[in-house]
Design a protein around this motif. Structure first.
Motif, PDB file in Angstrom:
ATOM      1  N   ARG A 139       0.666  93.521  17.786  1.00 49.78           N
ATOM      2  CA  ARG A 139       1.115  92.016  17.726  1.00 49.78           C
ATOM      3  C   ARG A 139       1.931  92.088  19.152  1.00 49.78           C
ATOM      4  N   SER A 140       2.182  92.770  19.597  1.00 48.14           N
ATOM      5  CA  SER A 140       2.772  92.776  20.992  1.00 48.14           C
ATOM      6  C   SER A 140       1.869  92.809  22.238  1.00 48.14           C
ATOM      7  N   GLY A 141       0.592  92.795  21.888  1.00 49.73           N
ATOM      8  CA  GLY A 141      -0.260  92.622  22.842  1.00 49.73           C
ATOM      9  C   GLY A 141      -1.103  93.731  23.203  1.00 49.73           C
ATOM     10  N   ILE A 142      -0.734  94.919  22.544  1.00 51.13           N
ATOM     11  CA  ILE A 142      -1.706  96.029  22.869  1.00 51.13           C
ATOM     12  C   ILE A 142      -2.992  96.339  22.111  1.00 51.13           C
ATOM     13  N   THR A 143      -3.860  96.735  22.943  1.00 49.90           N
ATOM     14  CA  THR A 143      -5.143  96.717  22.209  1.00 49.90           C
ATOM     15  C   THR A 143      -6.007  98.218  22.440  1.00 49.90           C
ATOM     16  N   GLU A 144      -5.566  98.713  23.558  1.00 55.97           N
ATOM     17  CA  GLU A 144      -6.087 100.149  23.726  1.00 55.97           C
ATOM     18  C   GLU A 144      -4.820 101.063  23.544  1.00 55.97           C
ATOM     19  N   PHE A 145      -5.578 102.205  22.577  1.00 57.03           N
ATOM     20  CA  PHE A 145      -4.423 103.022  22.248  1.00 57.03           C
ATOM     21  C   PHE A 145      -5.124 104.826  22.504  1.00 57.03           C
ATOM     22  N   ALA A 146      -4.169 105.613  22.769  1.00 56.81           N
ATOM     23  CA  ALA A 146      -4.448 107.215  23.000  1.00 56.81           C
ATOM     24  C   ALA A 146      -3.361 107.830  21.738  1.00 56.81           C
ATOM     25  N   GLY A 147      -4.091 108.888  21.412  1.00 58.01           N
ATOM     26  CA  GLY A 147      -3.200 109.853  20.387  1.00 58.01           C
ATOM     27  C   GLY A 147      -3.177 111.190  21.029  1.00 58.01           C
ATOM     28  N   LEU A 148      -1.938 111.596  20.695  1.00 57.64           N
ATOM     29  CA  LEU A 148      -1.452 112.990  21.118  1.00 57.64           C
ATOM     30  C   LEU A 148      -0.880 113.632  19.717  1.00 57.64           C
ATOM     31  N   ILE A 149      -1.593 114.250  19.152  1.00 57.55           N
ATOM     32  CA  ILE A 149      -1.452 115.095  17.693  1.00 57.55           C
ATOM     33  C   ILE A 149      -1.164 116.666  17.811  1.00 57.55           C
ATOM     34  N   PRO A 150      -0.211 116.871  17.063  1.00 54.67           N
ATOM     35  CA  PRO A 150      -0.014 118.519  16.719  1.00 54.67           C
ATOM     36  C   PRO A 150      -1.094 118.869  15.954  1.00 54.67           C
ATOM     37  N   SER A 160      -8.893 108.479  30.172  1.00 53.71           N
ATOM     38  CA  SER A 160      -9.338 107.336  29.717  1.00 53.71           C
ATOM     39  C   SER A 160      -8.047 106.338  29.689  1.00 53.71           C
ATOM     40  N   PRO A 161      -8.454 105.042  29.978  1.00 52.74           N
ATOM     41  CA  PRO A 161      -7.499 103.994  29.708  1.00 52.74           C
ATOM     42  C   PRO A 161      -6.869 103.793  28.611  1.00 52.74           C
ATOM     43  N   PHE A 162      -5.566 103.518  28.636  1.00 58.66           N
ATOM     44  CA  PHE A 162      -4.713 103.210  27.264  1.00 58.66           C
ATOM     45  C   PHE A 162      -3.615 102.442  27.788  1.00 58.66           C
ATOM     46  N   GLN A 163      -3.028 101.628  26.631  1.00 60.43           N
ATOM     47  CA  GLN A 163      -1.846 100.807  26.853  1.00 60.43           C
ATOM     48  C   GLN A 163      -0.637 101.384  26.063  1.00 60.43           C
TER      49      GLN A 163
END
Length: 403
Positions: free
Chosen positions: A188-199, A245-248
């Motif tokens: 909702r804040s305008g972010i569309t591209e994500f990345a994840g750093l997962i244990p 990779s690109p991410f916001q």
């Protein structure tokens, strides 16, 4: 009223015993007169006392007939004793705050010989009709079949939804809910591209699944997802791969301390320089989270802290130490029980159907309700780390009306 099974207070062990002792006094009188040797009198036959059956001594705790018997299963020894004691203190504080004399809470040590299974068996043998706890998912798995056979519901403090169901309910903060909440706020804040750093591990697996699903449902895209473990260089390698990779925004699904170590490495990546860091409910268990400058500007979703600070102040005043953040689960479990106890006859089965009322319950951690799957759904807020503290940027709804 609360007591501890292993080290019960003396006043709670007293059993009322009454015994009647009768004593008969025989008096002999001698009369003076002529020296006549009297005929020897036959002694009066002694009356045999009527045998009285001894009153049986019941093992375990005294049988309350006016109060609800509730077991608290937490570790009072071993590595998690601090958390267990804090949960125990929280339940005592809740009983005092509600001024309820309808509950008798007995604590059983899940770290004692026999573990959680033995604690649950003893609790049921003692006549408890509801179990609060245990703390860990593996303990809940041990307790569940024992409690189910006795028709005793279990309100576990675990956050593992995999152990919920068939009479076991999960009160812990489930990671999937906090991830969904923060992802939706980011979208909702305008972010569309994500990345994840997962244990790595079970928590990471579930966090990863929840993250992918939440981003997809929100209409965003996960461009990179990497896991890391405790081996040297594992975290740096994972972040370097993500940086291709690109991410916001990037979800750092581990602890707050883990995120502090990851943040400088993320900022070195081209996309990471301006990316928003996202966290899970684990971050709120760190009381010093606001002062971690490496996480400045980060968002994370968790239960609201509106009442926690007041609770923590009262807890310190009574017990002389700061509470564990998870201890509010014990407090809220008692609030839930007190509410249901109004229509629960002492000695009867706990009315488990009341647990899944749609309007839910209110507690220190805000509104929550238990689904038919046994998992607590919570009204969460989104907080931002800034200026040495945290600020609420998206408040939690006060209730579930309209849902």
């Amino acid at each position: 009223m609360a007591d501890a099974r292993a080290t019960a207070q003396p006043g709670l062990r007293n059993m009322v015993r009454a015994a009647a002792i009768g004593v008969t006094l025989f008096l002999a009188a001698c009369a003076s007169g002529p020296r006549i040797v009297p005929e020897a009198e036959r002694p009066t036959p002694a009356e045999r006392p009527i045998p009285v059956a001894p009153r049986p001594i019941q093992p375990g705790l005294p049988q309350d007939v006016q109060r609800h018997r509730i077991a608290l299963l937490v570790p009072l020894s071993g590595p998690n004793a601090g958390v267990g004691r804090s949960l125990q203190n929280a339940t005592q504080l809740a009983v005092l705050d509600t001024k309820s004399d309808a509950l008798r809470i007995t604590t059983y040590d899940t770290a004692a010989p026999g573990g959680a299974a033995a604690a649950a068996a003893q609790a049921i043998s003692d006549g408890n009709r509801l179990i609060l706890g245990p703390l860990l998912a593996e303990e809940a798995r041990e307790v569940a079949p024992i409690a189910r056979r006795a028709r005793v519901p279990v309100l576990s403090f675990s956050n593992d939804a995999g152990v919920a169901g068939n009479g076991t309910y999960i009160l812990g903060y489930v990671p999937a809910q906090s991830i969904e909440r923060v992802v939706n706020y980011a979208k909702r804040s305008g972010i569309t591209e994500f990345a994840g750093l997962i244990p790595s591990g079970l928590y990471g697996e579930r966090a990863s699944t929840a993250f992918l699903r939440s981003v997809e449902e929100a209409g965003g895209k996960v461009n990179a997802l990497e896991t890391y473990d405790g081996r040297p260089g594992s975290l740096a390698t994972a972040i370097a791969k993500i940086g291709r990779s690109p991410f916001q925004a990037i979800l750092v699904a581990g602890s707050a301390d883990g995120a502090v170590g990851a943040a400088p490495l993320i900022r070195r990546q081209a996309s990471g320089k301006a990316a928003r860091l996202l966290g899970t409910e684990l971050w709120n268990t760190d009381s010093a989270i606001g002062g971690k400058t490496a996480l400045s500007g980060a968002w994370f979703a968790s239960v609201p802290d509106n009442y926690y600070r007041q609770y923590a102040t009262k807890y310190r005043a009574r017990f002389g130490a700061a509470p564990y953040r998870l201890s509010t689960l014990g407090y809220d479990a008692v609030l839930l029980t007190v509410r249901i106890a109004r229509e629960w006859r002492p000695g009867s089965e706990f009315p488990a159907a009341r647990l899944t009322e749609r309007e839910g319950f209110a507690g220190l951690d805000g509104a929550f309700r238990l689904g038919r799957d046994g998992v607590a759904e919570r009204a969460l807020e989104v907080q931002e780390i800034r200026g040495g503290t945290t600020a609420t940027v998206s408040p939690a709804p006060p209730n579930f009306n309209g849902n």
